[in-house]
Each structure stands twice: as structure tokens, then as C-alpha cells.
Design an enzyme around this catalytic site. Structure first.
Site, mmCIF file in Angstrom:
data_model
loop_
_atom_site.group_PDB
_atom_site.id
_atom_site.type_symbol
_atom_site.label_atom_id
_atom_site.label_comp_id
_atom_site.label_asym_id
_atom_site.label_seq_id
_atom_site.Cartn_x
_atom_site.Cartn_y
_atom_site.Cartn_z
ATOM 1 N N ALA A 60 -32.603 21.542 -17.263
ATOM 2 C CA ALA A 60 -31.725 22.720 -17.193
ATOM 3 C C ALA A 60 -32.102 23.593 -16.004
ATOM 4 O O ALA A 60 -33.232 23.547 -15.511
ATOM 5 C CB ALA A 60 -31.829 23.546 -18.478
ATOM 6 N N THR A 62 -32.962 27.170 -15.392
ATOM 7 C CA THR A 62 -33.404 28.227 -16.319
ATOM 8 C C THR A 62 -33.831 29.528 -15.631
ATOM 9 O O THR A 62 -34.326 30.432 -16.292
ATOM 10 C CB THR A 62 -34.586 27.729 -17.176
ATOM 11 O OG1 THR A 62 -35.643 27.311 -16.299
ATOM 12 C CG2 THR A 62 -34.176 26.562 -18.072
ATOM 13 N N TYR A 125 -26.560 32.659 -16.229
ATOM 14 C CA TYR A 125 -27.353 31.657 -16.934
ATOM 15 C C TYR A 125 -26.744 31.344 -18.303
ATOM 16 O O TYR A 125 -26.485 30.181 -18.636
ATOM 17 C CB TYR A 125 -28.804 32.117 -17.082
ATOM 18 C CG TYR A 125 -29.607 31.276 -18.065
ATOM 19 C CD1 TYR A 125 -29.931 29.959 -17.779
ATOM 20 C CD2 TYR A 125 -30.019 31.809 -19.283
ATOM 21 C CE1 TYR A 125 -30.641 29.185 -18.677
ATOM 22 C CE2 TYR A 125 -30.740 31.048 -20.189
ATOM 23 C CZ TYR A 125 -31.047 29.735 -19.880
ATOM 24 O OH TYR A 125 -31.737 28.972 -20.789
#
Length: 292
Positions: A60, A62, A125
Site C-alpha cells: 500500500a 501509506t 490517503y
């Protein structure tokens, strides 16, 4: 041996997934340089070569604050990369376990978030992670989406490793005391995902969908910091604890807006697995032992 393909294997949760693979499971871990999930052809080729029983996606983007100025990259990894994995899994008829976040919520609640509560991310995000959830659901692939919060571990940059570093450098610091959530160790996330994997292999099926999981109880970043320093001194990672002053979110502006409330209700998953939720203080002790 049951083969499980793990993406993001060098990250906090990915490294724990590889390390904690139970007996009977072959955890085939790829870091981002070995498997770039944003490269659809590479994803299809590796998944087809490995023929795993399932995929666990721990890859991911992040960097919460950086995402505000790097939105394209955040979406490429957190949405398009996830779509590539879902399509490759669908082609093989295997499920995807995917890690998501409390940041899909707006943080205005006062009770723990349930899986069915309305989402409303406040930053790039969270929005990119929500897009990843949606792309898995719409793909038709069998899936577990595990939303978790405040992840920490011995690997990588996280609140615990940052506090230990700052504790060595400074005598005093201010930590936000008006954001509430549940610190969650990467190891306990990995363990829950492996329990789900075992259940899937034994039964050939799972109640697919979105689940919440975090360690307990709820605290604030200030409360978390105080406990980190207390335990770090006891473990002799620090000679003495710095003075920690509680501050407001408004005193510490960041590019991305943080949810004031990130507490999630994980009771559905706990009931499904019949397991107790580990306390984050105990998990913190284990991480500090590793750091030592």
C-alpha cells in the site's frame, strides 16, 4: 503445503505475515521491487506462475501527509494496484485478503465504527484506500477486506519507532491528545489474517466481506506515547522518559486531516474466529523486545 502469495512483504504487516506463517502454509512473499502491484502484466504473470490458494495484499501507499501532494501515486498503488490483484485472483478463482484503514471514515463518530457505517474519508490517503475497497468489491472476486488502525511494529517507520527515536533526542515533546483510536500491532493483524486463511482452507469458504480489527482498548496518541516511554524505560531502550505534554490537533497542523475518532467495532470478526482481542500494551511490549 498451502501456498499463499503475499505482496508488500518488506512492510510492517507483510514481513510479519511471512514470519508468522502457520504450519502447512508456504508464505511466498514479494517486496515492491520484486512485484510491483501497479504493473498489471507482472501481477498476472507472477500469480499465474505461483498458482497460490489465496493472495494477501499487504502492499500500500501509506504516507498519509505526502499523499496530499502525491495523489496520483497514492491512487495508482491503492486503487489500480488492488484492481490488478483482484483481476489476477479472479482469473484463478482464488480469494484476496486486503488490508484497509480507519481513514475511510470521517472521524466524527462518538461510538465505535461498525462495518456498515457510512464512509467519508477526509484526505487523499483515506480516499485512495476506499477506492481500493470499492474496486475489490465491484470486481466480483471473493474477498476479505480487513480495516485496521494505528499500525505499529518493529519494522519500518511508525509511531512506536518514531517515539523511541525522539525519546533519545529530546527531554520534552507535545503529543496530540484529542484523537482517539486503537493502536494495533502488525503481528496481531498478521495472526488474524492467518486465522482467516486457515478457516478458508479448512471450510473452502468464508463469510466474505468487510471486517474491522484492532487491538484494545481505545486511547489517544498522547496515551499511546506515555505508555511507549514507560515501557521503553523499563526495557532499558531509553535511559529516562521525556516529559510528554498533551496538545490539541490544532496545535500540530499537518497536510492531511486526521480523524478525531478512529475507534472501530471488531466484534463481528472476533465472533467469527472465536478469538480474544490482544491488548495493545502487551503487543507493544513484544515489539519493544524485538527492537531491543
Amino acid at each position: 503445503m498451502v501456498k499463499v502469495l503475499i505482496t508488500g512483504a518488506a512492510g510492517q504487516v507483510g514481513s510479519e505475515l511471512v514470519k508468522l506463517a502457520p504450519a502447512g502454509f508456504d508464505a511466498v512473499g514479494y517486496n515492491s521491487s520484486e512485484l510491483d502491484i501497479t504493473n498489471a502484466q507482472q501481477v498476472q504473470r507472477i500469480v499465474a506462475e505461483q498458482v497460490p490458494a489465496l493472495i494477501i495484499n499487504a502492499a500500500a501507499y501509506t504516507a498519509v501527509d505526502k499523499a496530499e501532494s502525491d495523489a496520483d501515486r497514492a491512487y495508482v498503488v491503492n486503487e489500480i494496484g488492488v484492481k490488478n490483484l483482484a483481476q489476477a485472483a479472479l482469473a484463478l478463482g482464488i480469494p484476496v485478503f486486503h488490508i484497509s484503514t480507519d481513514y475511510v471514515f470521517d472521524g466524527t463518530a462518538t461510538a465505535p465504527y461498525k462495518e456498515t457505517d457510512p464512509v467519508g474519508p477526509t484526505g487523499v490517503y483515506g480516499a485512495s484506500k476506499l477506492a481500493g475497497e470499492q474496486v475489490i468489491i465491484s470486481s466480483g472476486v471473493k474477498h476479505i477486506i480487513l480495516r485496521t488502525s494505528w499500525v505499529f511494529g518493529a519494522e519500518g517507520n511508525n509511531f512506536v519507532t518514531t517515539m523511541i527515536r525522539i525519546g533519545k533526542e529530546r527531554d520534552t515533546l507535545g503529543v496530540v491528545a484529542d484523537q482517539h483510536g486503537c493502536p494495533t500491532s502488525a503481528a496481531s493483524i498478521a495472526n488474524v489474517l492467518w486465522q482467516l486463511a486457515k478457516k478458508f482452507i479448512e471450510a473452502g469458504e468464508l463469510p466474505w466481506g468487510v471486517y474491522h480489527f484492532s487491538n484494545s482498548p481505545a486511547t489517544t496518541w498522547y496515551g499511546f506515547a506515555c505508555e511507549i516511554f514507560k515501557q521503553a524505560v523499563a526495557a532499558r531502550l531509553l535511559e529516562k522518559a521525556p516529559v510528554v505534554n498533551p496538545i490539541k490537533t490544532s496545535d500540530h497542523p499537518t497536510p492531511a486531516k486526521r480523524p478525531a475518532w478512529s475507534v472501530m467495532d471488531g466484534s463481528i470478526l472476533v465472533n467469527l474466529l472465536g478469538c480474544a482481542v490482544p491488548g495493545w500494551q502487551q503487543e507493544l511490549s513484544a515489539v519493544l523486545h524485538q527492537l531491543k
